[in-house]
Design a protein around this motif. Sequence first.
Motif, PDB file in Angstrom:
ATOM      1  N   GLN A 177       0.829  -1.201   0.000  1.00 20.28           N
ATOM      2  CA  GLN A 177       0.000   0.000   0.000  1.00 20.28           C
ATOM      3  C   GLN A 177       0.869   1.259   0.000  1.00 20.28           C
ATOM      4  OE1 GLN A 177      -3.349  -0.184   2.639  1.00 20.28           O
ATOM      5  NE2 GLN A 177      -3.782   1.995   2.495  1.00 20.28           N
ATOM      6  N   GLN A 178       1.940   1.245   0.772  1.00 20.10           N
ATOM      7  CA  GLN A 178       2.835   2.399   0.797  1.00 20.10           C
ATOM      8  C   GLN A 178       3.596   2.536  -0.520  1.00 20.10           C
ATOM      9  OE1 GLN A 178       5.238   2.638   4.327  1.00 20.10           O
ATOM     10  NE2 GLN A 178       6.335   4.484   3.635  1.00 20.10           N
ATOM     11  N   LEU A 179       4.010   1.408  -1.091  1.00 20.73           N
ATOM     12  CA  LEU A 179       4.692   1.449  -2.381  1.00 20.73           C
ATOM     13  C   LEU A 179       3.787   2.031  -3.469  1.00 20.73           C
ATOM     14  CD1 LEU A 179       6.522  -1.997  -2.301  1.00 20.73           C
ATOM     15  CD2 LEU A 179       7.649   0.223  -2.548  1.00 20.73           C
ATOM     16  N   VAL A 180       2.523   1.586  -3.486  1.00 19.97           N
ATOM     17  CA  VAL A 180       1.575   2.108  -4.471  1.00 19.97           C
ATOM     18  C   VAL A 180       1.419   3.621  -4.302  1.00 19.97           C
ATOM     19  CG1 VAL A 180      -0.866   2.135  -5.144  1.00 19.97           C
ATOM     20  CG2 VAL A 180       0.319  -0.045  -4.799  1.00 19.97           C
ATOM     21  N   LYS A 181       1.280   4.077  -3.076  1.00 19.01           N
ATOM     22  CA  LYS A 181       1.114   5.506  -2.810  1.00 19.01           C
ATOM     23  C   LYS A 181       2.323   6.300  -3.294  1.00 19.01           C
ATOM     24  CE  LYS A 181       0.246   8.762   0.971  1.00 19.01           C
ATOM     25  NZ  LYS A 181       0.050   8.908   2.441  1.00 19.01           N
ATOM     26  N   LEU A 183       4.619   5.446  -5.528  1.00 18.96           N
ATOM     27  CA  LEU A 183       4.801   5.367  -6.980  1.00 18.96           C
ATOM     28  C   LEU A 183       3.752   6.193  -7.724  1.00 18.96           C
ATOM     29  CD1 LEU A 183       5.733   1.603  -7.151  1.00 18.96           C
ATOM     30  CD2 LEU A 183       7.186   3.482  -7.932  1.00 18.96           C
ATOM     31  N   GLN A 184       2.520   6.115  -7.276  1.00 22.49           N
ATOM     32  CA  GLN A 184       1.478   6.896  -7.943  1.00 22.49           C
ATOM     33  C   GLN A 184       1.701   8.392  -7.767  1.00 22.49           C
ATOM     34  OE1 GLN A 184      -2.293   5.279  -6.597  1.00 22.49           O
ATOM     35  NE2 GLN A 184      -2.261   3.697  -8.174  1.00 22.49           N
ATOM     36  N   ALA A 185       2.294   8.781  -6.643  1.00 16.05           N
ATOM     37  CA  ALA A 185       2.630  10.193  -6.448  1.00 16.05           C
ATOM     38  C   ALA A 185       3.681  10.656  -7.448  1.00 16.05           C
ATOM     39  CB  ALA A 185       3.131  10.414  -5.016  1.00 16.05           C
ATOM     40  N   ARG A 186       4.416   9.697  -8.009  1.00 11.96           N
ATOM     41  CA  ARG A 186       5.434  10.007  -9.014  1.00 11.96           C
ATOM     42  C   ARG A 186       4.944   9.713 -10.426  1.00 11.96           C
ATOM     43  NH1 ARG A 186       7.578   8.779  -4.233  1.00 11.96           N
ATOM     44  NH2 ARG A 186       9.603   9.673  -3.605  1.00 11.96           N
ATOM     45  N   GLY A 187       3.636   9.473 -10.558  1.00 10.99           N
ATOM     46  CA  GLY A 187       3.042   9.254 -11.865  1.00 10.99           C
ATOM     47  C   GLY A 187       3.236   7.870 -12.434  1.00 10.99           C
ATOM     48  N   VAL A 188       3.497   6.881 -11.567  1.00  9.07           N
ATOM     49  CA  VAL A 188       3.772   5.513 -12.021  1.00  9.07           C
ATOM     50  C   VAL A 188       2.607   4.598 -11.635  1.00  9.07           C
ATOM     51  CG1 VAL A 188       5.336   3.537 -11.868  1.00  9.07           C
ATOM     52  CG2 VAL A 188       6.251   5.877 -11.752  1.00  9.07           C
ATOM     53  N   ASP A 189       1.986   3.962 -12.618  1.00  9.62           N
ATOM     54  CA  ASP A 189       0.965   2.955 -12.330  1.00  9.62           C
ATOM     55  C   ASP A 189       1.617   1.688 -11.797  1.00  9.62           C
ATOM     56  OD1 ASP A 189      -1.235   4.456 -13.038  1.00  9.62           O
ATOM     57  OD2 ASP A 189      -1.241   3.765 -15.120  1.00  9.62           O
ATOM     58  N   VAL A 190       0.863   0.943 -10.976  1.00  5.99           N
ATOM     59  CA  VAL A 190       1.400  -0.270 -10.355  1.00  5.99           C
ATOM     60  C   VAL A 190       0.529  -1.463 -10.706  1.00  5.99           C
ATOM     61  CG1 VAL A 190       2.107  -1.385  -8.207  1.00  5.99           C
ATOM     62  CG2 VAL A 190       2.315   1.105  -8.443  1.00  5.99           C
ATOM     63  N   LEU A 191       1.189  -2.506 -11.176  1.00  7.74           N
ATOM     64  CA  LEU A 191       0.572  -3.821 -11.387  1.00  7.74           C
ATOM     65  C   LEU A 191       1.063  -4.723 -10.278  1.00  7.74           C
ATOM     66  CD1 LEU A 191      -0.731  -6.240 -12.835  1.00  7.74           C
ATOM     67  CD2 LEU A 191       1.197  -6.220 -14.446  1.00  7.74           C
ATOM     68  N   VAL A 192       0.162  -5.142  -9.402  1.00  9.07           N
ATOM     69  CA  VAL A 192       0.542  -5.972  -8.253  1.00  9.07           C
ATOM     70  C   VAL A 192       0.313  -7.441  -8.584  1.00  9.07           C
ATOM     71  CG1 VAL A 192       0.156  -6.492  -5.816  1.00  9.07           C
ATOM     72  CG2 VAL A 192      -0.031  -4.130  -6.630  1.00  9.07           C
ATOM     73  N   ASP A 193       1.389  -8.203  -8.441  1.00  6.20           N
ATOM     74  CA  ASP A 193       1.306  -9.654  -8.526  1.00  6.20           C
ATOM     75  C   ASP A 193       1.003 -10.164  -7.116  1.00  6.20           C
ATOM     76  OD1 ASP A 193       1.651 -12.362  -8.741  1.00  6.20           O
ATOM     77  OD2 ASP A 193       3.737 -12.290  -9.408  1.00  6.20           O
ATOM     78  N   GLY A 194      -0.284 -10.357  -6.852  1.00  8.03           N
ATOM     79  CA  GLY A 194      -0.712 -10.786  -5.516  1.00  8.03           C
ATOM     80  C   GLY A 194      -1.031 -12.260  -5.459  1.00  8.03           C
ATOM     81  N   ALA A 195      -0.230 -13.074  -6.125  1.00  5.52           N
ATOM     82  CA  ALA A 195      -0.529 -14.500  -6.250  1.00  5.52           C
ATOM     83  C   ALA A 195      -0.830 -15.167  -4.912  1.00  5.52           C
ATOM     84  CB  ALA A 195       0.625 -15.215  -6.953  1.00  5.52           C
ATOM     85  N   HIS A 196      -0.061 -14.824  -3.875  1.00  7.11           N
ATOM     86  CA  HIS A 196      -0.185 -15.503  -2.580  1.00  7.11           C
ATOM     87  C   HIS A 196      -1.073 -14.772  -1.584  1.00  7.11           C
ATOM     88  CE1 HIS A 196       2.870 -18.706  -3.036  1.00  7.11           C
ATOM     89  NE2 HIS A 196       3.491 -17.843  -3.816  1.00  7.11           N
TER      90      HIS A 196
END
Length: 398
Positions: A177-181, A183-196
């Motif tokens: 959640q912190q990584l997404v926040k 990265l998005q603040a820097r204009g980067v979309d995030v694709l999360v591999d949440g397999a587990h």
Amino acid sequence: MMNFKPHASYFQRYWLLDRNINFLNHASFGACPRPVLEVQAKLRSQLENEPLRFFGREWEPLLDDSRNKLACFLGVEPQDLVFVPNATTGVNAVLRSLKFSPNDELLTTSHEYNACRNALDFVASCAGAKVIVADVPFPIESSEQVIKAVIEKVSPKTRLALLDHITSQTGLIFPIQQLVKELQARGVDVLVDGAHAPGMLSLNLSEIGATYYTGNCHKWLCAPKGAAFLYVKRSKQSQIRPLTISHGANSKLTHKSLYQLEFDWMGTDDPTAYMCVGESIQFMGSLLDGGWNELMQRNHDLVMQGRQIICEMLNMAPPCPEEMIGSMSTLTVPKILEKYTYTSLHDELFDKYGIEVQVVPWHGESKLLFRISAQIYNSIEQYNSLGKTLQEIVKNLT
């Protein structure tokens, strides 16, 4: 050679697992309980009894009912979810739908699952884009090291980040959640591999806020094999297409978005694994009085006890803090065991001692890692047995 076969827990009666195997590797492929498999068998009979009626009338309500239950479990709206066979398919669908240029950078980490890293490399090579790898250490001292490693690699060229929620080889919970926040603040979309993640952690995808999130249902939710999901933010759904283009591409139906119409029907297959996801959520949540929260906490506590036992028996330090562990834990092997390859150590544990754990190669200081899992059918005696077995193998080599 040890002949002790530890008993699994009371709950193993609900699984088909071989009673002669000390099964400590739920994480790799999951294991589906008998009552859920029985529901799937009934659905398959329903399909084969009258295939046209099933696909023409019964298929969509069954699929939607299961999706609604999954959406509630994940904290999202049902219209933002589609079923896919596995998380790797979800990652591929997103990556191969997006358009990249030679100036783009695609960010990931040194812990990314090999199959998904291959997909990232493939898409980057087709577009002439560059894959940037953030080197996350292992052993690791804190989640802050993950954030620091990732953010340091962001540049004005970074278009997308592919990040694990829980890493496969090293079993680490990333602070997603912190990584997404950040990265998005820097204009980067995030694709999360949440397999587990589904069924190991309490998830609220709306709060996590990732643009794309894919996860398996056959692992910790214990659904049948071939059940996973892809979540895409509403604003991006028109850009994401399935790997197989079929009837949905020019559908005139209006009761669903094109996103769901395309993903829901990609040709004739067996959709019963998807239809059992709701049943799996209900069954697994019914095993303990405290429901899913108690189940996830029990599995965490059990794997932490197992980790402590093995570390003490082999005189090793834990490679990460407890807060980065869910229901599986990865440990480095003693240096003397690096005489083995990852396949030969796995095979000796399985063939000679009847123990199933995941042994993986690693590119860090320790060349081999092994990963233990904890599901409700496991017991503390099984980790004691693994520890004693590893002690015996080390002794035989000295």
